[in-house]
Design a protein around this motif. Structure first.
Motif, PDB file in Angstrom:
ATOM      1  N   TRP A   1       0.839  -1.203   0.000  1.00 16.72           N
ATOM      2  CA  TRP A   1       0.000   0.000   0.000  1.00 16.72           C
ATOM      3  C   TRP A   1       0.877   1.257   0.000  1.00 16.72           C
ATOM      4  O   TRP A   1       0.589   2.229  -0.689  1.00 16.72           O
ATOM      5  N   PHE A   2       1.974   1.216   0.760  1.00 14.84           N
ATOM      6  CA  PHE A   2       2.889   2.355   0.792  1.00 14.84           C
ATOM      7  C   PHE A   2       3.640   2.499  -0.529  1.00 14.84           C
ATOM      8  O   PHE A   2       3.931   3.619  -0.948  1.00 14.84           O
ATOM      9  N   VAL A   3       3.950   1.390  -1.187  1.00 13.39           N
ATOM     10  CA  VAL A   3       4.594   1.455  -2.499  1.00 13.39           C
ATOM     11  C   VAL A   3       3.656   2.128  -3.489  1.00 13.39           C
ATOM     12  O   VAL A   3       4.052   3.008  -4.256  1.00 13.39           O
ATOM     13  N   ALA A   4       2.384   1.730  -3.475  1.00  8.60           N
ATOM     14  CA  ALA A   4       1.404   2.292  -4.403  1.00  8.60           C
ATOM     15  C   ALA A   4       1.198   3.790  -4.153  1.00  8.60           C
ATOM     16  O   ALA A   4       0.912   4.540  -5.098  1.00  8.60           O
ATOM     17  N   ARG A   5       1.345   4.218  -2.915  1.00  3.51           N
ATOM     18  CA  ARG A   5       1.158   5.636  -2.574  1.00  3.51           C
ATOM     19  C   ARG A   5       2.470   6.413  -2.612  1.00  3.51           C
ATOM     20  O   ARG A   5       2.502   7.599  -2.264  1.00  3.51           O
TER      21      ARG A   5
ATOM     22  N   ARG B   1       5.256   6.149  -0.781  1.00  5.01           N
ATOM     23  CA  ARG B   1       5.669   6.586   0.549  1.00  5.01           C
ATOM     24  C   ARG B   1       6.762   5.673   1.101  1.00  5.01           C
ATOM     25  O   ARG B   1       6.840   4.494   0.767  1.00  5.01           O
ATOM     26  N   ALA B   2       7.561   6.228   1.989  1.00  2.01           N
ATOM     27  CA  ALA B   2       8.618   5.459   2.654  1.00  2.01           C
ATOM     28  C   ALA B   2       8.035   4.682   3.831  1.00  2.01           C
ATOM     29  O   ALA B   2       6.936   4.966   4.301  1.00  2.01           O
TER      30      ALA B   2
ATOM     31  N   ARG C   1      15.225   6.353   2.792  1.00  5.98           N
ATOM     32  CA  ARG C   1      14.005   7.079   3.132  1.00  5.98           C
ATOM     33  C   ARG C   1      13.205   7.478   1.886  1.00  5.98           C
ATOM     34  O   ARG C   1      12.715   8.594   1.783  1.00  5.98           O
ATOM     35  N   THR C   2      13.084   6.549   0.938  1.00  2.00           N
ATOM     36  CA  THR C   2      12.275   6.794  -0.253  1.00  2.00           C
ATOM     37  C   THR C   2      11.252   5.674  -0.377  1.00  2.00           C
ATOM     38  O   THR C   2      11.144   4.801   0.478  1.00  2.00           O
ATOM     39  N   ARG C   3      10.546   5.689  -1.480  1.00  4.66           N
ATOM     40  CA  ARG C   3       9.558   4.647  -1.767  1.00  4.66           C
ATOM     41  C   ARG C   3      10.199   3.258  -1.762  1.00  4.66           C
ATOM     42  O   ARG C   3       9.553   2.271  -1.422  1.00  4.66           O
ATOM     43  N   TRP C   4      11.460   3.185  -2.123  1.00  8.20           N
ATOM     44  CA  TRP C   4      12.126   1.890  -2.242  1.00  8.20           C
ATOM     45  C   TRP C   4      12.267   1.181  -0.899  1.00  8.20           C
ATOM     46  O   TRP C   4      12.423  -0.033  -0.851  1.00  8.20           O
ATOM     47  N   SER C   5      12.199   1.918   0.186  1.00 10.35           N
ATOM     48  CA  SER C   5      12.214   1.265   1.496  1.00 10.35           C
ATOM     49  C   SER C   5      10.972   0.394   1.657  1.00 10.35           C
ATOM     50  O   SER C   5      11.045  -0.702   2.219  1.00 10.35           O
ATOM     51  N   SER C   6       9.850   0.848   1.141  1.00 16.66           N
ATOM     52  CA  SER C   6       8.627   0.041   1.196  1.00 16.66           C
ATOM     53  C   SER C   6       8.738  -1.175   0.291  1.00 16.66           C
ATOM     54  O   SER C   6       8.234  -2.253   0.626  1.00 16.66           O
TER      55      SER C   6
END
Length: 118
Positions: A22-26, A28-29, A90-95
């Motif tokens: 869900w965080f990847v789709a949005r 978010r980190a 601290r980017t989307r890639w953390s998700s």
């Protein structure tokens, strides 16, 4: 292996993966609550390991110990490494990293059950 414990780890991993997805789709980190979720999975994995040790000591049938414990240790190490990586990135890639790690641990649980039953 205690099947309810195995299922609990699998369900927790899939839930953590869905949350990270869900965080990847949005875009978010990872947040701290997700890392606490990974810590809960890790705690259940530790309990599962203690139960497995007791059951191996009481078991008469042969178990491929190297394979079983190799998978177990790998499952135990993946989430902390992913959490450290997610904390540093601290980017989307953390998700994405947390999503992948949770799915890998769920798959490793399936393999642990297959090895146990063999």
């Amino acid at each position: 292996m205690v099947i309810p414990l195995l299922l609990l780890v699998g369900v927790l991993c899939v839930a953590l993966a869905a949350w990270a997805g869900w965080f990847v789709a949005r875009d978010r980190a990872v947040i701290l609550r997700q890392l606490w979720g990974a810590a809960v999975v890790e705690g259940v994995l530790l309990v599962q390991g203690l139960v497995a040790v007791v059951q191996v000591l009481q078991r008469d049938a042969a178990l491929d110990g190297v394979l079983f414990w190799g998978y177990y240790v790998t499952a135990l190490v993946i989430l902390p490494v992913a959490a450290l990586w997610a904390f540093a990135e601290r980017t989307r890639w953390s998700s994405v990293v947390l999503l992948a790690a949770a799915l890998v641990v769920a798959f490793l649980e399936l393999r642990l059950w297959q090895i146990w039953e063999a």
